[in-house]
Design a protein around this motif. Structure first.
Motif, PDB file in Angstrom:
ATOM      1  N   PRO A  91     110.455  44.605 -15.033  1.00 27.01           N
ATOM      2  CA  PRO A  91     109.713  45.031 -16.350  1.00 27.01           C
ATOM      3  C   PRO A  91     108.279  45.034 -16.446  1.00 27.01           C
ATOM      4  CG  PRO A  91     110.559  42.686 -16.324  1.00 27.01           C
ATOM      5  CD  PRO A  91     111.047  43.209 -15.226  1.00 27.01           C
ATOM      6  N   GLY A  92     107.665  44.542 -15.085  1.00 28.60           N
ATOM      7  CA  GLY A  92     106.292  44.582 -15.051  1.00 28.60           C
ATOM      8  C   GLY A  92     105.997  45.698 -13.913  1.00 28.60           C
ATOM      9  N   PRO A  93     104.477  45.529 -13.476  1.00 25.04           N
ATOM     10  CA  PRO A  93     103.886  46.619 -12.611  1.00 25.04           C
ATOM     11  C   PRO A  93     104.557  46.477 -11.306  1.00 25.04           C
ATOM     12  CG  PRO A  93     102.478  44.913 -12.806  1.00 25.04           C
ATOM     13  CD  PRO A  93     103.717  44.595 -13.630  1.00 25.04           C
ATOM     14  N   PHE A  94     104.482  47.614 -10.566  1.00 31.86           N
ATOM     15  CA  PHE A  94     105.005  47.525  -9.233  1.00 31.86           C
ATOM     16  C   PHE A  94     104.050  46.635  -8.484  1.00 31.86           C
ATOM     17  CE2 PHE A  94     105.561  49.286  -4.850  1.00 31.86           C
ATOM     18  CZ  PHE A  94     106.878  49.534  -4.789  1.00 31.86           C
ATOM     19  N   THR A  95     104.947  45.701  -7.738  1.00 30.35           N
ATOM     20  CA  THR A  95     104.441  44.563  -6.900  1.00 30.35           C
ATOM     21  C   THR A  95     104.880  44.464  -5.551  1.00 30.35           C
ATOM     22  OG1 THR A  95     103.918  43.500  -8.976  1.00 30.35           O
ATOM     23  CG2 THR A  95     103.792  42.014  -7.084  1.00 30.35           C
ATOM     24  N   THR A  96     103.937  44.429  -4.584  1.00 30.77           N
ATOM     25  CA  THR A  96     104.297  43.948  -3.255  1.00 30.77           C
ATOM     26  C   THR A  96     103.686  42.788  -2.768  1.00 30.77           C
ATOM     27  OG1 THR A  96     102.522  45.317  -2.357  1.00 30.77           O
ATOM     28  CG2 THR A  96     104.759  46.430  -2.683  1.00 30.77           C
ATOM     29  N   ALA A  97     104.603  41.932  -1.801  1.00 26.41           N
ATOM     30  CA  ALA A  97     103.971  40.780  -1.523  1.00 26.41           C
ATOM     31  C   ALA A  97     104.526  40.534   0.094  1.00 26.41           C
ATOM     32  CB  ALA A  97     104.461  39.514  -2.485  1.00 26.41           C
ATOM     33  N   ALA A  98     103.865  39.802   0.966  1.00 23.69           N
ATOM     34  CA  ALA A  98     104.258  39.359   2.284  1.00 23.69           C
ATOM     35  C   ALA A  98     103.911  38.085   2.221  1.00 23.69           C
ATOM     36  CB  ALA A  98     104.024  40.451   3.082  1.00 23.69           C
ATOM     37  N   GLU A  99     104.676  37.330   2.966  1.00 22.20           N
ATOM     38  CA  GLU A  99     104.050  36.098   3.732  1.00 22.20           C
ATOM     39  C   GLU A  99     104.543  35.849   5.024  1.00 22.20           C
ATOM     40  OE1 GLU A  99     103.414  32.223   1.295  1.00 22.20           O
ATOM     41  OE2 GLU A  99     104.951  31.646   2.652  1.00 22.20           O
ATOM     42  N   ILE A 100     103.835  35.630   6.078  1.00 23.23           N
ATOM     43  CA  ILE A 100     104.289  35.468   7.330  1.00 23.23           C
ATOM     44  C   ILE A 100     103.678  33.964   7.980  1.00 23.23           C
ATOM     45  CG2 ILE A 100     104.264  36.384   9.726  1.00 23.23           C
ATOM     46  CD1 ILE A 100     103.617  39.125   8.397  1.00 23.23           C
ATOM     47  N   ALA A 101     104.766  33.213   8.441  1.00 22.52           N
ATOM     48  CA  ALA A 101     104.149  31.864   8.681  1.00 22.52           C
ATOM     49  C   ALA A 101     104.592  31.630  10.104  1.00 22.52           C
ATOM     50  CB  ALA A 101     105.015  30.802   8.039  1.00 22.52           C
ATOM     51  N   GLY A 102     103.512  31.320  10.795  1.00 25.54           N
ATOM     52  CA  GLY A 102     103.504  30.948  12.352  1.00 25.54           C
ATOM     53  C   GLY A 102     103.352  29.373  12.888  1.00 25.54           C
ATOM     54  N   ALA A 154     109.188  34.697   7.603  1.00 23.64           N
ATOM     55  CA  ALA A 154     108.473  35.654   7.033  1.00 23.64           C
ATOM     56  C   ALA A 154     109.225  36.044   5.634  1.00 23.64           C
ATOM     57  CB  ALA A 154     108.261  36.899   7.828  1.00 23.64           C
ATOM     58  N   HIS A 155     108.584  36.337   4.690  1.00 23.34           N
ATOM     59  CA  HIS A 155     109.129  36.681   3.466  1.00 23.34           C
ATOM     60  C   HIS A 155     108.481  37.984   2.926  1.00 23.34           C
ATOM     61  CE1 HIS A 155     110.982  36.730  -0.335  1.00 23.34           C
ATOM     62  NE2 HIS A 155     109.986  36.859  -0.806  1.00 23.34           N
ATOM     63  N   ALA A 156     109.106  39.156   2.521  1.00 21.57           N
ATOM     64  CA  ALA A 156     108.479  40.107   1.845  1.00 21.57           C
ATOM     65  C   ALA A 156     109.259  40.458   0.463  1.00 21.57           C
ATOM     66  CB  ALA A 156     108.344  41.342   2.727  1.00 21.57           C
ATOM     67  N   LYS A 157     108.497  41.139  -0.352  1.00 21.46           N
ATOM     68  CA  LYS A 157     109.367  41.604  -1.535  1.00 21.46           C
ATOM     69  C   LYS A 157     108.551  42.845  -2.037  1.00 21.46           C
ATOM     70  CE  LYS A 157     106.800  38.859  -5.201  1.00 21.46           C
ATOM     71  NZ  LYS A 157     106.958  37.865  -6.284  1.00 21.46           N
ATOM     72  N   ARG A 158     109.173  43.663  -2.730  1.00 21.16           N
ATOM     73  CA  ARG A 158     108.883  44.718  -3.269  1.00 21.16           C
ATOM     74  C   ARG A 158     109.596  45.206  -4.665  1.00 21.16           C
ATOM     75  NH1 ARG A 158     106.106  48.420  -0.237  1.00 21.16           N
ATOM     76  NH2 ARG A 158     105.882  47.156   1.307  1.00 21.16           N
ATOM     77  N   ILE A 159     108.896  44.948  -5.704  1.00 23.12           N
ATOM     78  CA  ILE A 159     109.538  45.346  -6.835  1.00 23.12           C
ATOM     79  C   ILE A 159     108.762  46.292  -7.718  1.00 23.12           C
ATOM     80  CG2 ILE A 159     110.531  42.861  -6.755  1.00 23.12           C
ATOM     81  CD1 ILE A 159     108.367  41.908  -8.326  1.00 23.12           C
ATOM     82  N   VAL A 215      99.333  30.864   8.523  1.00 20.13           N
ATOM     83  CA  VAL A 215     100.032  31.577   7.493  1.00 20.13           C
ATOM     84  C   VAL A 215      99.286  32.670   7.136  1.00 20.13           C
ATOM     85  CG1 VAL A 215     101.120  31.711   5.448  1.00 20.13           C
ATOM     86  CG2 VAL A 215     101.423  29.555   6.694  1.00 20.13           C
ATOM     87  N   ILE A 216      99.849  34.058   7.019  1.00 18.93           N
ATOM     88  CA  ILE A 216      99.231  35.073   6.477  1.00 18.93           C
ATOM     89  C   ILE A 216      99.851  35.366   5.098  1.00 18.93           C
ATOM     90  CG2 ILE A 216      98.662  37.418   6.834  1.00 18.93           C
ATOM     91  CD1 ILE A 216      98.889  37.186   9.617  1.00 18.93           C
ATOM     92  N   ARG A 217      98.881  35.903   3.886  1.00 13.30           N
ATOM     93  CA  ARG A 217      99.693  36.219   2.836  1.00 13.30           C
ATOM     94  C   ARG A 217      99.074  37.329   2.159  1.00 13.30           C
ATOM     95  NH1 ARG A 217      98.892  30.231   2.017  1.00 13.30           N
ATOM     96  NH2 ARG A 217     101.044  29.473   1.891  1.00 13.30           N
ATOM     97  N   SER A 218      99.597  38.347   1.742  1.00 15.42           N
ATOM     98  CA  SER A 218      99.158  39.404   0.967  1.00 15.42           C
ATOM     99  C   SER A 218      99.989  39.435  -0.390  1.00 15.42           C
ATOM    100  CB  SER A 218      99.426  40.918   1.755  1.00 15.42           C
ATOM    101  OG  SER A 218      99.007  41.984   1.071  1.00 15.42           O
ATOM    102  N   ASP A 219      99.443  39.703  -1.429  1.00 14.20           N
ATOM    103  CA  ASP A 219     100.129  39.778  -2.695  1.00 14.20           C
ATOM    104  C   ASP A 219      99.350  40.673  -3.652  1.00 14.20           C
ATOM    105  OD1 ASP A 219     101.230  39.647  -5.302  1.00 14.20           O
ATOM    106  OD2 ASP A 219     101.589  37.483  -5.038  1.00 14.20           O
ATOM    107  N   SER A 220     100.048  41.991  -4.009  1.00 10.83           N
ATOM    108  CA  SER A 220      99.259  43.066  -4.774  1.00 10.83           C
ATOM    109  C   SER A 220      98.991  42.632  -6.005  1.00 10.83           C
ATOM    110  CB  SER A 220      99.829  44.261  -4.550  1.00 10.83           C
ATOM    111  OG  SER A 220     101.300  44.226  -5.423  1.00 10.83           O
ATOM    112  N   SER A 221      99.639  41.771  -6.511  1.00 11.55           N
ATOM    113  CA  SER A 221      99.492  41.246  -8.050  1.00 11.55           C
ATOM    114  C   SER A 221      98.380  40.226  -8.059  1.00 11.55           C
ATOM    115  CB  SER A 221     100.737  40.495  -8.666  1.00 11.55           C
ATOM    116  OG  SER A 221     101.023  39.255  -7.986  1.00 11.55           O
ATOM    117  N   LYS A 222      97.798  39.785  -7.140  1.00  8.10           N
ATOM    118  CA  LYS A 222      96.639  38.655  -7.034  1.00  8.10           C
ATOM    119  C   LYS A 222      95.165  39.616  -6.893  1.00  8.10           C
ATOM    120  CE  LYS A 222      99.429  34.859  -6.044  1.00  8.10           C
ATOM    121  NZ  LYS A 222      99.677  33.639  -5.068  1.00  8.10           N
TER     122      LYS A 222
END
Length: 334
Positions: free
Chosen positions: A226-237, A145-150, A241-248
């Motif tokens: 420098p950009g907008p607040f962004t979150t993303a997560a990817e969970i692979a089984g 799994a991967h997640a980011k919050r920037i 795979v489940i993906r969520s990306d607030s920038s898309k």
């Protein structure tokens, strides 16, 4: 139900808006050391403004206290509220030290009041849906799994965020959201390893969490983007795979009028594509738990565990070594 708010900054205003949307809940007092902040929030809510927390506890008649102060102040104010017989809704992290968090939990239990901690990501529809898909086995056995919050550095608006002794830095203030989400979704953590870089208004950290299940999660948190607040997560089984990306783009888009204080003195608050604010869902849930005497979606013990993992990552960034956790199974065999 009567509520008082201590801390009239960004999240104090968010809590006030949430209470205004819940039938039968009234904000009766607001408190802050900054006169302008408390007076503005008092005007918004119709509540009385207090310069003294002692006076607000004694005079407002509140049943519940929202603690929306810098993180290093959560413990003393939550304990004072508990000793006055008030339920506590405290923003995350629960505290900055495990001993403080444990004392908060003990004091609330000893005084017969509830302690709720605002790990709001559990109330974001996209994260709740990811959790449900994992539980349903839609992607099989989770492996990676991967997640980011920037986002921008909140310390540029509220300088206390720049001080780890007050905020806990990017790991305990920002990354802790995804720490709690992954523990909620993937189970207990076996080990944690972290890296962190702080330079000027850039605070970046990454962590690798290994779970008792064998799953591995990589988590990033970044203040100074420098950009907008962004979150993303990817969970692979094993099955998908489940993906969520607030920038898309998302299939459902809700446009709302810009808030009157957009670009104002407060820090960014993450948004969700749902029509109802996750903060509103969270606060309403906590109020319902008090009214119905039931357990919340996120317990004080969950908040303690998220802090424990966050502190382990902080320790790893200092030592360069992974931190190992005792598993529930090993502890139970002693």
């Amino acid at each position: 139900m009567k509520v008082a708010i201590v801390g009239c900054g960004g999240l104090g205003n968010v809590h006030a808006s949430c209470y205004a949307a819940i039938p039968g809940v009234t904000v009766v007092g607001v408190c802050d050391i900054e006169p302008d902040l408390r007076e503005k929030l008092a005007e918004r809510t119709g509540a009385k403004a207090y310069a003294s927390f002692d006076e607000m506890l004694a005079q407002s008649g509140c049943d519940v206290v929202s603690v929306t102060l810098p993180s290093n102040l959560h413990k003393p104010f939550a304990i004072q509220a508990a000793r006055a017989g008030k339920h506590v809704i405290c923003e995350k992290p629960i505290a900055l030290h495990l001993d403080d968090a444990a004392e908060m939990i003990r004091e609330c239990e000893a005084n017969g009041v509830r302690l709720f901690v605002g790990h709001v990501v559990r109330f974001f529809p996209e994260y709740a849906q990811m959790k449900r898909q994992i539980e349903a086995g839609s992607i099989g056995r989770v492996g990676v799994a991967h997640a980011k919050r920037i986002g921008g550095h909140p310390g540029l608006r509220r300088p206390w965020f720049m001080d780890d002794a007050q905020s806990g830095g990017v790991i305990l203030d920002l990354m802790i959201h995804d720490i709690d989400f992954f523990r909620w979704s993937l189970g207990e953590v076996r080990s944690a390893y972290g890296l962190r870089t702080v330079e000027g208004d850039v605070d970046y950290a990454s962590a690798t969490l290994v779970f008792e299940s064998g799953a591995v999660a990589n988590v990033e948190a970044y203040w100074g983007y420098p950009g907008p607040f962004t979150t993303a997560a990817e969970i692979a089984g094993s099955k998908g795979v489940i993906r969520s990306d607030s920038s898309k783009s998302v299939s459902l888009q809700v446009r709302k009028a810009a808030a009157a204080d957009a670009g104002g003195p407060f820090v960014e608050v993450p948004q969700s594509p749902g029509y109802r604010s996750p903060f509103e869902l969270e606060i309403e849930h906590f109020i319902d738990c008090m009214r119905e005497n039931r357990e919340p979606l996120v317990t004080a013990q969950d908040a303690y565990k998220a802090l424990e993992i966050g502190l382990a990552i902080v320790e790893s960034t200092r030592t360069g070594r992974a931190v190992q956790f005792e598993s529930a199974a090993r502890e139970g065999s002693r």
